[in-house]
Write a protein that holds these residues in place. Structure first.
Motif, PDB file in Angstrom:
ATOM      1  N   TYR A 192     -61.232 -76.488  17.908  1.00  0.00           N
ATOM      2  CA  TYR A 192     -62.532 -76.085  17.373  1.00  0.00           C
ATOM      3  C   TYR A 192     -63.023 -77.115  16.356  1.00  0.00           C
ATOM      4  N   PHE A 193     -62.118 -77.565  15.488  1.00  0.00           N
ATOM      5  CA  PHE A 193     -62.510 -78.562  14.495  1.00  0.00           C
ATOM      6  C   PHE A 193     -62.703 -79.935  15.121  1.00  0.00           C
ATOM      7  N   ALA A 194     -62.000 -80.208  16.235  1.00  0.00           N
ATOM      8  CA  ALA A 194     -62.107 -81.523  16.866  1.00  0.00           C
ATOM      9  C   ALA A 194     -63.300 -81.627  17.812  1.00  0.00           C
ATOM     10  N   PHE A 195     -63.593 -80.542  18.558  1.00  0.00           N
ATOM     11  CA  PHE A 195     -64.584 -80.614  19.623  1.00  0.00           C
ATOM     12  C   PHE A 195     -65.730 -79.608  19.473  1.00  0.00           C
ATOM     13  N   GLY A 196     -65.739 -78.812  18.429  1.00  0.00           N
ATOM     14  CA  GLY A 196     -66.835 -77.873  18.234  1.00  0.00           C
ATOM     15  C   GLY A 196     -66.885 -76.806  19.314  1.00  0.00           C
ATOM     16  N   ASP A 197     -68.070 -76.631  19.931  1.00  0.00           N
ATOM     17  CA  ASP A 197     -68.261 -75.577  20.924  1.00  0.00           C
ATOM     18  C   ASP A 197     -67.425 -75.764  22.188  1.00  0.00           C
ATOM     19  N   SER A 198     -66.893 -76.968  22.400  1.00  0.00           N
ATOM     20  CA  SER A 198     -66.063 -77.215  23.578  1.00  0.00           C
ATOM     21  C   SER A 198     -64.585 -76.921  23.319  1.00  0.00           C
ATOM     22  N   PHE A 199     -64.274 -76.197  22.255  1.00  0.00           N
ATOM     23  CA  PHE A 199     -62.878 -75.919  21.913  1.00  0.00           C
ATOM     24  C   PHE A 199     -62.204 -75.061  22.992  1.00  0.00           C
ATOM     25  N   VAL A 200     -60.887 -75.045  22.975  1.00  0.00           N
ATOM     26  CA  VAL A 200     -60.108 -74.322  23.977  1.00  0.00           C
ATOM     27  C   VAL A 200     -60.167 -72.823  23.689  1.00  0.00           C
ATOM     28  N   ARG A 201     -60.877 -72.105  24.552  1.00  0.00           N
ATOM     29  CA  ARG A 201     -60.961 -70.657  24.404  1.00  0.00           C
ATOM     30  C   ARG A 201     -59.820 -69.952  25.141  1.00  0.00           C
ATOM     31  N   PHE A 202     -59.493 -70.450  26.319  1.00  0.00           N
ATOM     32  CA  PHE A 202     -58.401 -69.867  27.099  1.00  0.00           C
ATOM     33  C   PHE A 202     -57.782 -70.991  27.925  1.00  0.00           C
TER      34      PHE A 202
ATOM     35  N   HIS B 217     -48.279 -84.152  21.345  1.00  0.00           N
ATOM     36  CA  HIS B 217     -48.596 -85.401  22.025  1.00  0.00           C
ATOM     37  C   HIS B 217     -50.091 -85.718  22.030  1.00  0.00           C
ATOM     38  N   GLN B 218     -50.935 -84.710  22.243  1.00  0.00           N
ATOM     39  CA  GLN B 218     -52.370 -84.998  22.345  1.00  0.00           C
ATOM     40  C   GLN B 218     -52.976 -85.387  21.001  1.00  0.00           C
ATOM     41  N   PRO B 219     -52.661 -84.705  19.887  1.00  0.00           N
ATOM     42  CA  PRO B 219     -53.174 -85.212  18.608  1.00  0.00           C
ATOM     43  C   PRO B 219     -52.734 -86.643  18.317  1.00  0.00           C
ATOM     44  N   LEU B 220     -51.491 -86.978  18.690  1.00  0.00           N
ATOM     45  CA  LEU B 220     -51.006 -88.334  18.454  1.00  0.00           C
ATOM     46  C   LEU B 220     -51.741 -89.348  19.336  1.00  0.00           C
ATOM     47  N   LEU B 221     -51.881 -89.025  20.621  1.00  0.00           N
ATOM     48  CA  LEU B 221     -52.572 -89.933  21.538  1.00  0.00           C
ATOM     49  C   LEU B 221     -54.050 -90.065  21.163  1.00  0.00           C
TER      50      LEU B 221
END
Length: 321
Positions: free
Chosen positions: A99-109, A228-232
């Protein structure tokens, strides 16, 4: 499937490790595309979509196999709820972080949300005959084909997979059809346990350096997934800040233009050529930089649309008069 010193099945750890590596490759490629360092259409190209689907399917099937192996004799409630709580908490962290990284495109499910709920659904089937898991798997796998409805549109029913989400998400793995893959894993485990193949698989060993590395990743798949994804993403972001200027704005314009065009007219090759032609026209008329500075300027927008329309008719033209 040899048992390790902790009683784990080595082949499951190995396969899960391979899936982790594949997932890291996909996410790294997505990051490169997101920052326009490459022109790969990771989010939309059929080959990339097939790669992503195969990775998600492998994880969901492995969830079902692991569930059956752990609980087919009796449901070990304490270990199940401990694992469920860990996955659910991790899913919540993913939602908050994105949510903080991508806003409205955050992972909902996303996949962790789906694994948590699918584990609840599939657990009773570990104590049932194989045919029950197979039938349930077939029903859920095909559910989007015959039960989808506008009734399930919007975020309230996003978890079902039977409607259209209100907003896009960087990771979306709904129960239908993906819980069907977990139930398929339960059925697969039951079939293997009852076959002669089980004994042969138990004799396999994966003691090479690569085998041990993959088994280690398989044993620690959840923390690797979370980290892994935050690091990449951070690595690629750092390159965009500290690395050489790669004219990422031009590449991003061409990628987004071609994707939008292909969605509208369905001719990917024509769209790529037309968008390249449009960019060349903007630069030749010296309005590319002004457009970047004032993207909402109506005059610049009008001229860009004129160039785009002309380029669709003559995509090989470098400049449009």
């Amino acid at each position: 499937m040899p048992r390790t010193e902790t009683g784990r099945l080595a082949v499951l750890d190995l396969v899960r490790g391979v899936a982790i590596v594949a997932m890291a490759i996909y996410h790294f490629s997505w990051d490169l595309s997101w920052f326009a360092l490459v022109d790969w259409d990771v989010g939309g190209a059929p080959s990339w979509r097939a790669f992503a689907v195969s990775i998600a399917a492998s994880f969901m099937i492995l969830v079902g196999i692991s569930l059956d192996l752990a609980h087919h004799k009796e449901i070990r409630w304490r270990s199940f709820w401990k694992r469920f709580a860990l996955i659910a908490a991790s899913a919540a962290c993913v939602s908050i972080g994105t949510y903080f990284a991508f806003g409205d495109s955050f992972v909902r499910f996303g996949i962790l949300h789906c694994i948590a709920v699918s584990s609840l659904i599939a657990l009773p089937f570990t104590r049932m005959p194989l045919v029950y898991a197979l039938v349930a798997s077939a029903v859920i796998l095909t559910l989007p084909n015959w039960a989808s409805s506008s009734v399930f549109d919007g975020d309230m029913w996003i978890w079902t997979g039977l409607g259209t989400p209100a907003m896009p998400s960087v990771d979306y793995v709904p129960l239908a059809p993906w819980t069907g893959a977990t139930l398929l894993g339960v059925a697969l485990s039951k079939a293997i346990r009852r076959s002669a193949a089980m004994e042969r698989l138990k004799q396999m060993e994966f003691c090479s350096l690569s085998g041990r590395a993959l088994r280690w990743m398989g044993r620690h798949s959840l923390p690797i997934y979370l980290l892994h994804q935050p690091l990449l993403y951070g690595l690629v972001w750092s390159v965009t800040l500290l690395g050489p200027n790669m004219d990422r704005t031009s590449r991003s314009f061409q990628t987004n233009c071609a994707q939008s065009c292909a969605t509208s007219i369905g001719n990917e090759a024509l769209c790529v050529a037309a968008c390249r032609c449009t960019l060349d026209g903007l630069k030749s008329e010296n309005i590319w930089q002004p457009l970047l500075g004032s993207p909402q300027d109506p005059d610049l927008q009008t001229r860009m649309n004129q160039l785009y329309s002309a380029c669709l008719s003559a995509p090989g033209t470098d400049t449009i008069n």
